[in-house]
Write a protein that holds these residues in place. Structure first.
Motif, PDB file in Angstrom:
ATOM      1  N   VAL A  74       0.844  -1.208   0.000  1.00  0.00           N
ATOM      2  CA  VAL A  74       0.000   0.000   0.000  1.00  0.00           C
ATOM      3  C   VAL A  74       0.874   1.252   0.000  1.00  0.00           C
ATOM      4  O   VAL A  74       0.590   2.226  -0.711  1.00  0.00           O
ATOM      5  CB  VAL A  74      -0.943   0.001   1.213  1.00  0.00           C
ATOM      6  CG1 VAL A  74      -1.686   1.334   1.324  1.00  0.00           C
ATOM      7  CG2 VAL A  74      -1.937  -1.143   1.105  1.00  0.00           C
ATOM      8  N   ALA A  75       1.954   1.235   0.786  1.00  0.00           N
ATOM      9  CA  ALA A  75       2.861   2.381   0.837  1.00  0.00           C
ATOM     10  C   ALA A  75       3.527   2.604  -0.513  1.00  0.00           C
ATOM     11  O   ALA A  75       3.694   3.750  -0.953  1.00  0.00           O
ATOM     12  CB  ALA A  75       3.916   2.161   1.917  1.00  0.00           C
ATOM     13  N   LEU A  76       3.893   1.515  -1.189  1.00  0.00           N
ATOM     14  CA  LEU A  76       4.524   1.634  -2.506  1.00  0.00           C
ATOM     15  C   LEU A  76       3.539   2.196  -3.522  1.00  0.00           C
ATOM     16  O   LEU A  76       3.901   3.058  -4.343  1.00  0.00           O
ATOM     17  CB  LEU A  76       5.040   0.272  -2.955  1.00  0.00           C
ATOM     18  CG  LEU A  76       5.756   0.234  -4.316  1.00  0.00           C
ATOM     19  CD1 LEU A  76       6.977   1.145  -4.298  1.00  0.00           C
ATOM     20  CD2 LEU A  76       6.154  -1.197  -4.667  1.00  0.00           C
ATOM     21  N   THR A  77       2.307   1.725  -3.481  1.00  0.00           N
ATOM     22  CA  THR A  77       1.279   2.244  -4.389  1.00  0.00           C
ATOM     23  C   THR A  77       1.052   3.731  -4.161  1.00  0.00           C
ATOM     24  O   THR A  77       0.910   4.510  -5.108  1.00  0.00           O
ATOM     25  CB  THR A  77      -0.041   1.481  -4.188  1.00  0.00           C
ATOM     26  OG1 THR A  77       0.166   0.092  -4.459  1.00  0.00           O
ATOM     27  CG2 THR A  77      -1.127   2.024  -5.107  1.00  0.00           C
ATOM     28  N   TYR A  78       1.037   4.134  -2.885  1.00  0.00           N
ATOM     29  CA  TYR A  78       0.874   5.550  -2.562  1.00  0.00           C
ATOM     30  C   TYR A  78       2.033   6.365  -3.119  1.00  0.00           C
ATOM     31  O   TYR A  78       1.826   7.437  -3.705  1.00  0.00           O
ATOM     32  CB  TYR A  78       0.782   5.730  -1.053  1.00  0.00           C
ATOM     33  CG  TYR A  78       0.804   7.172  -0.606  1.00  0.00           C
ATOM     34  CD1 TYR A  78      -0.356   7.935  -0.591  1.00  0.00           C
ATOM     35  CD2 TYR A  78       1.997   7.783  -0.209  1.00  0.00           C
ATOM     36  CE1 TYR A  78      -0.339   9.264  -0.193  1.00  0.00           C
ATOM     37  CE2 TYR A  78       2.034   9.105   0.190  1.00  0.00           C
ATOM     38  CZ  TYR A  78       0.859   9.845   0.187  1.00  0.00           C
ATOM     39  OH  TYR A  78       0.904  11.155   0.568  1.00  0.00           O
ATOM     40  N   ALA A  79       3.250   5.865  -2.941  1.00  0.00           N
ATOM     41  CA  ALA A  79       4.432   6.583  -3.419  1.00  0.00           C
ATOM     42  C   ALA A  79       4.387   6.767  -4.939  1.00  0.00           C
ATOM     43  O   ALA A  79       4.738   7.838  -5.455  1.00  0.00           O
ATOM     44  CB  ALA A  79       5.697   5.837  -3.013  1.00  0.00           C
ATOM     45  N   LYS A  80       3.921   5.737  -5.644  1.00  0.00           N
ATOM     46  CA  LYS A  80       3.844   5.811  -7.099  1.00  0.00           C
ATOM     47  C   LYS A  80       2.761   6.782  -7.560  1.00  0.00           C
ATOM     48  O   LYS A  80       2.831   7.315  -8.674  1.00  0.00           O
ATOM     49  CB  LYS A  80       3.570   4.423  -7.681  1.00  0.00           C
ATOM     50  CG  LYS A  80       4.738   3.455  -7.559  1.00  0.00           C
ATOM     51  CD  LYS A  80       4.376   2.092  -8.150  1.00  0.00           C
ATOM     52  CE  LYS A  80       5.558   1.133  -8.077  1.00  0.00           C
ATOM     53  NZ  LYS A  80       5.204  -0.211  -8.632  1.00  0.00           N
ATOM     54  N   SER A  81       1.762   7.005  -6.702  1.00  0.00           N
ATOM     55  CA  SER A  81       0.651   7.874  -7.093  1.00  0.00           C
ATOM     56  C   SER A  81       0.949   9.355  -6.915  1.00  0.00           C
ATOM     57  O   SER A  81       0.203  10.202  -7.400  1.00  0.00           O
ATOM     58  CB  SER A  81      -0.603   7.524  -6.280  1.00  0.00           C
ATOM     59  OG  SER A  81      -0.480   7.974  -4.929  1.00  0.00           O
ATOM     60  N   LEU A  82       2.039   9.668  -6.197  1.00  0.00           N
ATOM     61  CA  LEU A  82       2.392  11.072  -5.981  1.00  0.00           C
ATOM     62  C   LEU A  82       2.562  11.788  -7.316  1.00  0.00           C
ATOM     63  O   LEU A  82       3.197  11.282  -8.240  1.00  0.00           O
ATOM     64  CB  LEU A  82       3.686  11.175  -5.164  1.00  0.00           C
ATOM     65  CG  LEU A  82       3.595  10.767  -3.683  1.00  0.00           C
ATOM     66  CD1 LEU A  82       4.983  10.725  -3.061  1.00  0.00           C
ATOM     67  CD2 LEU A  82       2.689  11.723  -2.906  1.00  0.00           C
ATOM     68  N   ASN A  83       1.977  12.956  -7.395  1.00  0.00           N
ATOM     69  CA  ASN A  83       2.070  13.788  -8.598  1.00  0.00           C
ATOM     70  C   ASN A  83       1.396  13.147  -9.810  1.00  0.00           C
ATOM     71  O   ASN A  83       1.777  13.395 -10.956  1.00  0.00           O
ATOM     72  CB  ASN A  83       3.528  14.112  -8.928  1.00  0.00           C
ATOM     73  CG  ASN A  83       3.658  15.395  -9.739  1.00  0.00           C
ATOM     74  OD1 ASN A  83       2.859  16.304  -9.623  1.00  0.00           O
ATOM     75  ND2 ASN A  83       4.685  15.445 -10.582  1.00  0.00           N
ATOM     76  N   THR A  84       0.403  12.285  -9.566  1.00  0.00           N
ATOM     77  CA  THR A  84      -0.394  11.709 -10.649  1.00  0.00           C
ATOM     78  C   THR A  84      -1.871  11.992 -10.374  1.00  0.00           C
ATOM     79  O   THR A  84      -2.253  12.413  -9.284  1.00  0.00           O
ATOM     80  CB  THR A  84      -0.189  10.183 -10.763  1.00  0.00           C
ATOM     81  OG1 THR A  84      -0.811   9.538  -9.641  1.00  0.00           O
ATOM     82  CG2 THR A  84       1.297   9.834 -10.800  1.00  0.00           C
ATOM     83  N   SER A  85      -2.707  11.702 -11.345  1.00  0.00           N
ATOM     84  CA  SER A  85      -4.148  11.929 -11.184  1.00  0.00           C
ATOM     85  C   SER A  85      -4.779  10.931 -10.227  1.00  0.00           C
ATOM     86  O   SER A  85      -5.918  11.121  -9.784  1.00  0.00           O
ATOM     87  CB  SER A  85      -4.842  11.833 -12.549  1.00  0.00           C
ATOM     88  OG  SER A  85      -4.621  10.548 -13.119  1.00  0.00           O
ATOM     89  N   HIS A  86      -4.061   9.863  -9.906  1.00  0.00           N
ATOM     90  CA  HIS A  86      -4.587   8.838  -9.000  1.00  0.00           C
ATOM     91  C   HIS A  86      -4.294   9.159  -7.531  1.00  0.00           C
ATOM     92  O   HIS A  86      -4.712   8.422  -6.649  1.00  0.00           O
ATOM     93  CB  HIS A  86      -3.982   7.468  -9.337  1.00  0.00           C
ATOM     94  CG  HIS A  86      -4.271   7.015 -10.734  1.00  0.00           C
ATOM     95  ND1 HIS A  86      -5.532   6.668 -11.152  1.00  0.00           N
ATOM     96  CD2 HIS A  86      -3.451   6.883 -11.815  1.00  0.00           C
ATOM     97  CE1 HIS A  86      -5.483   6.315 -12.424  1.00  0.00           C
ATOM     98  NE2 HIS A  86      -4.249   6.437 -12.849  1.00  0.00           N
ATOM     99  N   TYR A  87      -3.588  10.247  -7.293  1.00  0.00           N
ATOM    100  CA  TYR A  87      -3.198  10.568  -5.922  1.00  0.00           C
ATOM    101  C   TYR A  87      -4.408  10.927  -5.065  1.00  0.00           C
ATOM    102  O   TYR A  87      -5.284  11.682  -5.482  1.00  0.00           O
ATOM    103  CB  TYR A  87      -2.214  11.746  -5.917  1.00  0.00           C
ATOM    104  CG  TYR A  87      -1.920  12.278  -4.532  1.00  0.00           C
ATOM    105  CD1 TYR A  87      -1.080  11.578  -3.678  1.00  0.00           C
ATOM    106  CD2 TYR A  87      -2.511  13.464  -4.074  1.00  0.00           C
ATOM    107  CE1 TYR A  87      -0.806  12.056  -2.396  1.00  0.00           C
ATOM    108  CE2 TYR A  87      -2.248  13.939  -2.805  1.00  0.00           C
ATOM    109  CZ  TYR A  87      -1.402  13.233  -1.969  1.00  0.00           C
ATOM    110  OH  TYR A  87      -1.136  13.692  -0.705  1.00  0.00           O
ATOM    111  N   LYS A  88      -4.446  10.361  -3.865  1.00  0.00           N
ATOM    112  CA  LYS A  88      -5.471  10.678  -2.880  1.00  0.00           C
ATOM    113  C   LYS A  88      -4.783  11.108  -1.591  1.00  0.00           C
ATOM    114  O   LYS A  88      -3.973  10.368  -1.032  1.00  0.00           O
ATOM    115  CB  LYS A  88      -6.365   9.469  -2.605  1.00  0.00           C
ATOM    116  CG  LYS A  88      -7.211   9.032  -3.804  1.00  0.00           C
ATOM    117  CD  LYS A  88      -8.252  10.088  -4.156  1.00  0.00           C
ATOM    118  CE  LYS A  88      -9.136   9.642  -5.308  1.00  0.00           C
ATOM    119  NZ  LYS A  88     -10.121  10.687  -5.697  1.00  0.00           N
TER     120      LYS A  88
END
Length: 232
Positions: A74-88
């Motif tokens: 989950v932490a890795l998925t969050y890190a990958k989402s930074l600065n993307t449209s998927h970021y929450k």
């Protein structure tokens, strides 16, 4: 929308920890003849850590470990989402912040425990210094000094992360930790509904008293008598 996220006990812990870390640096690296104050600071930090562990189990919702510790995936998925449209955005601690808390608490627990077994080789020593062998003293001394450097590296990264979130992600983490309130954007926030944060004053005072009592037990009551050989 503004939500009260960080309860007062969590915030006072945070800033007292920052102040204690700074004082621990000053009493070793800057001030002369302040090593005894360094020991006192270590005992105070031990009390802070014990309080945070208790508060992480039975404190306010967003301060509880169960509210923010997630799997590495989950932490890795969050890190990958930074600065993307998927970021929450996370209302409480984000997944990366959760692992930083795990690291710093683990490091500080080790730091305070190892400090009980070290000496300045002149007059002052931890309460358990004379109770262990020379090899154990060497191990504790190595841990205490090297972890101190690692913690300062972490603090630099932590400050860098706060700057990144403020200017890139438009989240003022410092202001939130000062006021307790956090601004959220409904369209870019995690799906869970905000939970009212409570300060739980009575519980906080009880935990603070328990923490102080445990430190006193560890440092004074349970500590062995210092060996006279240390002073000769």
């Amino acid at each position: 929308m503004t939500v009260y996220v960080w309860d007062f006990p969590t915030r006072i812990f945070h800033w007292l920890l920052v102040a204690t870390l700074v004082s621990q640096y000053l009493t070793v690296e800057v001030l002369d003849n302040a090593i005894q104050w360094h020991f006192y600071g270590g005992y105070f930090m031990m009390g802070l850590i014990i309080f945070r562990l208790l508060w992480g189990i039975m404190g306010a919702y967003y301060a509880r470990f169960s509210a923010f510790i997630v799997s590495p995936a989950v932490a890795l998925t969050y890190a990958k989402s930074l600065n993307t449209s998927h970021y929450k955005a996370s209302l409480g601690h984000n997944p990366l912040g959760a692992y930083s808390i795990i690291f710093v608490l683990t490091a500080l627990i080790t730091q305070t425990i190892s400090g009980l077994f070290v000496s300045d080789d002149i007059f002052d020593s931890g309460p358990y210094y004379s109770a262990v062998s020379a090899s154990t003293q060497d191990i504790m001394n190595w841990l205490h000094h090297n972890l101190f450097n690692a913690i300062w590296v972490f603090l630099v990264l932590h400050i860098g992360a706060m700057i990144f979130y403020k200017f890139k992600m438009k989240q003022d983490l410092v202001k939130s930790m000062l006021s307790g309130y956090k601004k959220i954007n409904d369209s870019n926030n995690e799906s869970s509904e905000p939970i009212d944060t409570q300060n739980f004053w009575l519980r906080a005072f009880i935990f603070a008293g328990l923490s102080a009592g445990l430190v006193y037990m560890i440092v004074v009551v349970l500590a062995p008598e210092a060996s006279d050989e240390f002073y000769y």
